[in-house]
Structures are given as structure tokens and as C-alpha cells.
Design a protein around this motif. Structure first.
Motif, PDB file in Angstrom:
ATOM      1  N   ARG A  77     -14.688  45.519 -29.599  1.00 25.15           N
ATOM      2  CA  ARG A  77     -13.410  45.881 -29.142  1.00 25.15           C
ATOM      3  C   ARG A  77     -12.205  44.711 -28.863  1.00 25.15           C
ATOM      4  O   ARG A  77     -11.087  44.940 -29.315  1.00 25.15           O
ATOM      5  CB  ARG A  77     -13.625  46.857 -27.834  1.00 25.15           C
ATOM      6  CG  ARG A  77     -12.172  47.232 -27.231  1.00 25.15           C
ATOM      7  CD  ARG A  77     -12.417  47.773 -25.939  1.00 25.15           C
ATOM      8  NE  ARG A  77     -13.044  47.042 -24.899  1.00 25.15           N
ATOM      9  CZ  ARG A  77     -12.744  46.352 -24.044  1.00 25.15           C
ATOM     10  NH1 ARG A  77     -11.165  45.763 -24.147  1.00 25.15           N
ATOM     11  NH2 ARG A  77     -13.358  45.602 -22.980  1.00 25.15           N
TER      12      ARG A  77
ATOM     13  N   LYS B  75      -7.340  47.022 -25.856  1.00 27.76           N
ATOM     14  CA  LYS B  75      -7.738  47.382 -24.403  1.00 27.76           C
ATOM     15  C   LYS B  75      -8.423  48.409 -24.229  1.00 27.76           C
ATOM     16  O   LYS B  75      -8.740  49.448 -25.585  1.00 27.76           O
ATOM     17  CB  LYS B  75      -6.335  47.728 -23.682  1.00 27.76           C
ATOM     18  CG  LYS B  75      -5.493  46.686 -23.511  1.00 27.76           C
ATOM     19  CD  LYS B  75      -4.025  47.144 -22.702  1.00 27.76           C
ATOM     20  CE  LYS B  75      -3.320  46.269 -22.267  1.00 27.76           C
ATOM     21  NZ  LYS B  75      -2.712  45.243 -22.583  1.00 27.76           N
ATOM     22  N   GLY B  76      -9.265  48.567 -23.078  1.00 28.51           N
ATOM     23  CA  GLY B  76     -10.373  49.787 -23.087  1.00 28.51           C
ATOM     24  C   GLY B  76      -9.860  51.050 -23.259  1.00 28.51           C
ATOM     25  O   GLY B  76     -10.299  51.837 -24.125  1.00 28.51           O
ATOM     26  N   ARG B  77      -8.621  51.297 -22.547  1.00 22.73           N
ATOM     27  CA  ARG B  77      -8.025  52.744 -23.081  1.00 22.73           C
ATOM     28  C   ARG B  77      -7.807  52.988 -24.437  1.00 22.73           C
ATOM     29  O   ARG B  77      -7.871  54.260 -24.789  1.00 22.73           O
ATOM     30  CB  ARG B  77      -6.851  52.889 -22.209  1.00 22.73           C
ATOM     31  CG  ARG B  77      -5.633  51.955 -22.232  1.00 22.73           C
ATOM     32  CD  ARG B  77      -4.665  52.461 -21.182  1.00 22.73           C
ATOM     33  NE  ARG B  77      -3.840  51.383 -20.977  1.00 22.73           N
ATOM     34  CZ  ARG B  77      -2.933  50.970 -21.899  1.00 22.73           C
ATOM     35  NH1 ARG B  77      -2.925  51.161 -23.214  1.00 22.73           N
ATOM     36  NH2 ARG B  77      -2.105  49.834 -21.459  1.00 22.73           N
ATOM     37  N   GLU B  78      -7.266  52.024 -25.185  1.00 19.77           N
ATOM     38  CA  GLU B  78      -7.014  52.288 -26.549  1.00 19.77           C
ATOM     39  C   GLU B  78      -8.225  52.429 -27.260  1.00 19.77           C
ATOM     40  O   GLU B  78      -8.496  53.260 -28.128  1.00 19.77           O
ATOM     41  CB  GLU B  78      -6.426  50.880 -26.878  1.00 19.77           C
ATOM     42  CG  GLU B  78      -5.037  50.691 -26.467  1.00 19.77           C
ATOM     43  CD  GLU B  78      -4.641  49.195 -26.791  1.00 19.77           C
ATOM     44  OE1 GLU B  78      -3.091  49.108 -27.033  1.00 19.77           O
ATOM     45  OE2 GLU B  78      -5.277  48.505 -26.867  1.00 19.77           O
TER      46      GLU B  78
ATOM     47  N   ALA C 191     -11.036  53.727 -25.987  1.00 15.18           N
ATOM     48  CA  ALA C 191     -11.616  54.716 -25.760  1.00 15.18           C
ATOM     49  C   ALA C 191     -10.897  56.009 -26.545  1.00 15.18           C
ATOM     50  O   ALA C 191     -11.766  57.013 -26.895  1.00 15.18           O
ATOM     51  CB  ALA C 191     -11.508  54.955 -24.201  1.00 15.18           C
ATOM     52  N   SER C 192      -9.707  55.874 -26.576  1.00 17.10           N
ATOM     53  CA  SER C 192      -8.784  56.876 -27.235  1.00 17.10           C
ATOM     54  C   SER C 192      -9.350  57.168 -28.557  1.00 17.10           C
ATOM     55  O   SER C 192      -9.399  58.231 -29.231  1.00 17.10           O
ATOM     56  CB  SER C 192      -7.457  56.757 -26.925  1.00 17.10           C
ATOM     57  OG  SER C 192      -6.673  57.444 -27.705  1.00 17.10           O
TER      58      SER C 192
ATOM     59  N   ASP D 238     -13.693  59.128 -22.771  1.00 13.47           N
ATOM     60  CA  ASP D 238     -13.216  58.770 -21.320  1.00 13.47           C
ATOM     61  C   ASP D 238     -13.232  57.271 -21.229  1.00 13.47           C
ATOM     62  O   ASP D 238     -14.430  56.729 -21.630  1.00 13.47           O
ATOM     63  CB  ASP D 238     -13.791  59.551 -20.352  1.00 13.47           C
ATOM     64  CG  ASP D 238     -13.249  59.463 -18.957  1.00 13.47           C
ATOM     65  OD1 ASP D 238     -12.120  60.076 -18.881  1.00 13.47           O
ATOM     66  OD2 ASP D 238     -13.405  58.676 -17.823  1.00 13.47           O
ATOM     67  N   VAL D 239     -12.373  56.634 -20.465  1.00 16.43           N
ATOM     68  CA  VAL D 239     -12.256  55.305 -20.479  1.00 16.43           C
ATOM     69  C   VAL D 239     -13.642  54.963 -19.548  1.00 16.43           C
ATOM     70  O   VAL D 239     -14.037  53.926 -19.632  1.00 16.43           O
ATOM     71  CB  VAL D 239     -11.220  54.783 -19.508  1.00 16.43           C
ATOM     72  CG1 VAL D 239     -11.214  53.468 -19.167  1.00 16.43           C
ATOM     73  CG2 VAL D 239      -9.775  54.986 -20.617  1.00 16.43           C
TER      74      VAL D 239
ATOM     75  N   SER E 131     -16.604  52.188 -20.362  1.00  9.17           N
ATOM     76  CA  SER E 131     -16.816  51.304 -19.117  1.00  9.17           C
ATOM     77  C   SER E 131     -18.298  51.145 -18.884  1.00  9.17           C
ATOM     78  O   SER E 131     -18.879  50.270 -18.771  1.00  9.17           O
ATOM     79  CB  SER E 131     -16.242  51.374 -17.897  1.00  9.17           C
ATOM     80  OG  SER E 131     -16.507  50.477 -16.834  1.00  9.17           O
TER      81      SER E 131
END
Length: 176
Positions: A77, A83-86, A88-89, A94-95, A99
């Protein structure tokens, strides 16, 4: 040259270096020039072509057999600059799940593992304006068929495009 940590004298040596600065404990660089402090024994590697090295590490991780560890998933990643949210999407999780995977609090399922690998190569290919070679997808699909011991990635920084896998225990015994 003086040691950055204690100011003591250093000597130049060549050998195997465990590259923990990558965020991974299973990446070893062979034939690396290192400064070793004679006083505090601190080891400082001299690594050139760092961007190419990091790309090779990403490729080696994404094509290794066995399941991805959380640290390896995080490396892929971060190498993509996401970023984590990107990430995860893209993975449709889910973020918080991402994590837990990256924090090694929860195992990554086999489908998510293979999806991460495929998305990693697809994102790299897209950024470079090229298509993914068929052989990469074949190798990713073959990963699901194999189970092996914990492997270390061994890279010669003077020839970064090449890498190999060795048992983690063998490489730990060879480091400074």
C-alpha cells in the motif's frame, strides 16, 4: 568516518544486511557496503538506487508464495503511495479491517490477499502507462496453490531487478 551514533571510528565491510528500515523483517540485502562502528557496533548500510530497490521489494512481496503478512500488505500500500482509506476502498473492506490486517491483529483472507497482489500490479502498470503481462496474473493465481515456510526476500542492491527467496532462519544467521 565517524559513527553517527557515538562518534567512534568505523570500518567499511561488505555482507548481508537485514533491511528493517523497509518496514519488513524478511528483506535482506546481500553484498552491501556497510559502515560498522568499532565502539558501539552500529551498522549503517550504503544503499544506492533506493527507488528501484523499493520497487523490487514490492514485486518480490507481491509474487512470493504463502500468505501476505500485515507488514507486507502495508508495504505494498505504501509503495503505491495510498492512504489506508484509499486502499480499503479499492479492496472493498472497512478501514478498521485494513488496520487490523496491517497491524497483524487479524489474518488476511486468501481472496483479499490475492486481490491486494493483483491490484498492486494493476496500479503500478496503470501509473507506468502499460498493460499487465499475462505471466504476472498466472503467477499470482499459482500462489493460492502453494504453501511454504516463511521466506525472506534477498536482493543484491548492485543488481536490484534480481531477487530470490530463502528461508528466513537461514538469512537471520547470515546477518551482521
Amino acid at each position: 568516518m565517524k559513527c553517527e551514533r557515538c562518534g567512534g571510528a568505523t570500518t567499511l565491510k561488505r555482507g548481508v544486511y537485514q533491511y528493517v528500515e523497509s518496514g519488513l523483517d524478511n528483506v535482506y540485502l546481500k553484498n552491501v557496503e556497510m559502515r560498522v562502528c568499532e565502539s558501539c557496533k552500529a551498522v549503517t548500510p550504503r544503499i544506492g538506487r533506493i527507488n528501484e530497490l523499493h520497487a523490487v521489494i514490492g514485486r518480490a512481496i507481491a509474487l512470493k508464495s504463502g500468505h501476505l503478512s500485515g507488514a507486507e500488505a502495508r508495504y505494498l500500500r505504501k509503495h503505491l503511495g495510498l492512504k489506508g482509506r484509499e486502499w480499503a476502498s479499492l479492496l472493498h473492506v472497512d478501514v478498521a479491517t485494513l488496520s487490523r490486517w496491517e497491524g497483524q491483529q487479524q489474518d488476511i483472507g486468501s481472496q483479499s490477499d490475492l486481490l491486494m497482489r493483483a491490484l498492486y500490479f494493476m496500479a503500478l502498470a496503470e501509473r507506468q502507462g502499460r498493460q499487465l503481462p499475462d505471466r504476472i496474473m498466472e503467477r499470482i493465481m499459482a500462489i493460492a496453490q502453494r504453501e511454504e515456510d516463511e521466506l525472506a526476500v534477498v536482493i543484491n542492491p548492485e543488481n536490484p531487478p534480481s531477487y530470490l527467496y530463502r528461508p528466513q532462519s537461514e538469512m537471520m544467521a547470515a546477518t551482521f
